[in-house]
Design an enzyme around this catalytic site. Structure first.
Site, PDB file in Angstrom:
ATOM      1  N   GLY A 207       0.434  -1.715  -0.377  1.00 19.93           N
ATOM      2  CA  GLY A 207       0.342   0.276   0.135  1.00 19.93           C
ATOM      3  C   GLY A 207       0.552   1.416  -0.086  1.00 19.93           C
ATOM      4  O   GLY A 207       1.880   0.998  -0.522  1.00 19.93           O
ATOM      5  N   ASN A 208       1.015   2.020   0.502  1.00 19.61           N
ATOM      6  CA  ASN A 208       0.931   3.824   0.560  1.00 19.61           C
ATOM      7  C   ASN A 208       0.241   4.397   1.217  1.00 19.61           C
ATOM      8  O   ASN A 208      -0.784   4.101   2.179  1.00 19.61           O
ATOM      9  CB  ASN A 208       1.306   4.273  -1.092  1.00 19.61           C
ATOM     10  N   TYR A 209       0.965   6.062   2.202  1.00 21.37           N
ATOM     11  CA  TYR A 209       0.304   6.684   2.914  1.00 21.37           C
ATOM     12  C   TYR A 209      -0.678   7.053   2.862  1.00 21.37           C
ATOM     13  O   TYR A 209      -0.922   8.193   3.374  1.00 21.37           O
ATOM     14  CB  TYR A 209       2.133   7.319   3.502  1.00 21.37           C
ATOM     15  N   ALA A 275      -3.905   7.677  -4.738  1.00 24.57           N
ATOM     16  CA  ALA A 275      -3.113   7.012  -5.267  1.00 24.57           C
ATOM     17  C   ALA A 275      -2.935   5.821  -5.506  1.00 24.57           C
ATOM     18  O   ALA A 275      -2.640   4.542  -4.232  1.00 24.57           O
ATOM     19  CB  ALA A 275      -1.996   7.330  -3.435  1.00 24.57           C
TER      20      ALA A 275
END
Ligand code: CTP
Length: 397
Positions: A207-209, A275
């Site tokens: 995943g990402n932030y 994102a």
């Protein structure tokens, strides 16, 4: 403004006498106004004057003393199309910023679903104090609009910034706000938000932030301007507030694409704020990958679909698409190449080199590039204000 429901909150400052003029302007423009006062506000202007002007009893206590009738801040909060606090004293601002609900005004503020406008009024030193600045920043971060005080002679006879903005100017802010509410009436907007999670096994993911704050702010702003919004969101902790937002929760990029493909054909606008993970594991293990006795696993990745590009290729006449570019370097070149390759009409660039921009923050600092060569840079603002700038530009395309 005709027929709009406005809560006018009045706290205890000398500028409260100007609230009568503001109330009169709202009433003359056809609005329905409910005045809510703090106990201190009543020391500066009488409820009798205000109820005569508004044609409604002023609310100040939680209960009417003799009848025991309860004044529902919840009902008021739902009734309002806008809430204006003018004057907003340092104390009321502090209570609003920190949720100190010890009077009817702050309680109503906490229940209000509608946009809130705050017109501070205080002495210059109080206004310049770091605690006031911090509290106003907190209000901005909640999406409230601060109507900056003017400079001039104050009640203390000192000259400086802190004088409540003139009622005519506060009225103009509200007038412009209500005019804007019609901007996207009858339009449908698709918004993607948040990260995507790409499963490695039943308990792990790539995943990402991204926290989704920017996408949700765009959805709220578009809905408040009359759009029907489909918000396709990856896993985040936020809930949309506006009833015109239809939330579609997804997890992976592929699920996000499927939801977007369903709604894009009928959308007038698409804002690609998510994102999206660029890669996903080729396979998701059926059971948890164990550590003991195993070599570190090699995870084979496959490319995820580019959602913006896929939709951009299918864009029909009249549809407008916005993309985002979050960059760490070569910002301009990267943004321009994304604008072209994804067939976007506009791209919003934010650079991680700018403090307060990007993931997780309540603020953002953006530059907008349009396909026709336009370029506008904005200062550091709350994500809701940034959302308004993006939609303002989008509407001009
Ligand atoms: N985007 C998308 N689907 C993807 C990747 C990106 O819809 N698989 C969208 C984003 O929502 C954003 C824009 O494309 O509006 C740019 O996203 P970004 O991640 O910055 O660009 P990429 O094309 O993935 O390029 P890179 O990661 O190499 O910078």
């Amino acid at each position: 403004m005709k027929g709009k429901h406005i809560i006018l909150g009045i706290s205890g400052g000398i500028a409260a006498y100007k609230s009568a003029t503001l109330l009169r302007l709202f009433i003359k423009a056809g609005a329905e106004v409910q005045v809510v006062m703090t106990p201190a506000g009543k020391e500066f202007i009488t409820p009798v004057t205000l109820s005569a002007l508004s044609g409604k009893p002023v609310v100040s206590e939680f209960f009417t003393a003799n009848s025991g009738e309860w004044h529902s801040h919840v009902d008021l909060g739902l009734w309002a199309d806008a809430m204006v606090i003018a004057p907003a004293t340092a104390s009321t601002i502090a209570k609003m910023a920190n949720g100190v609900a010890d009077n009817m005004l702050v309680t109503t503020y906490l229940s209000a679903k509608a946009p809130v406008f705050v017109a501070p009024a205080m002495d210059l030193d109080m206004f310049a104090h770091p605690t006031t600045s911090r509290n106003l920043d907190l209000l901005r971060s909640y999406g409230n609009t601060i109507i900056e005080p003017a400079s001039g002679e104050l009640a203390s006879h000192l000259i400086g910034k802190g004088r409540m903005e003139e009622p005519e100017n506060i009225f103009k802010v509200l007038e412009a706000f209500f005019a804007k509410q019609e901007d996207l009436k009858g339009k449908k907007m698709l918004v993607t938000a948040g990260p995507t999670y790409e499963k490695i096994d039943p308990v792990r993911f790539i995943g990402n932030y991204s926290t989704g704050k920017m996408g949700y702010a765009i959805a709220e702003e578009a809905a408040s301007r009359g759009a029907e919004v489909v918000l396709v969101s990856g896993p985040v902790d936020i809930m949309p507030r506006h009833p015109a937002i239809h939330l579609v929760k997804v997890e992976s990029a592929r699920e996000m694409l499927a939801a977007c493909e369903e709604h894009f054909p009928t959308a007038d606008y698409a804002v690609m704020c998510a994102a999206v993970a660029d890669y996903a594991p080729a396979d998701c293990a059926a059971t948890k990958i164990k550590r003991e006795g195993n070599e570190p696993p090699v995870i084979h990745l496959v490319k995820n679909p580019d959602i913006a590009k896929t939709l951009g290729m299918k864009k029909r006449d009249g549809q407008k698409m916005v993309g985002f570019a979050l960059e760490t370097d070569h910002e301009f070149d990267n943004a321009m190449s994304k604008l072209r390759s994804k067939n976007l009409d506009m791209i919003v660039l934010n650079s991680l080199r700018d403090k307060g921009a990007g993931f997780g923050t309540d603020t953002n600092k953006i530059t907008i590039f349009t396909a026709d060569g336009g370029e506008t840079s904005f200062g550091l603002k709350s994500k809701r204000e940034v959302a308004a700038d993006i939609i303002d530009t989008l509407i001009t395309l």
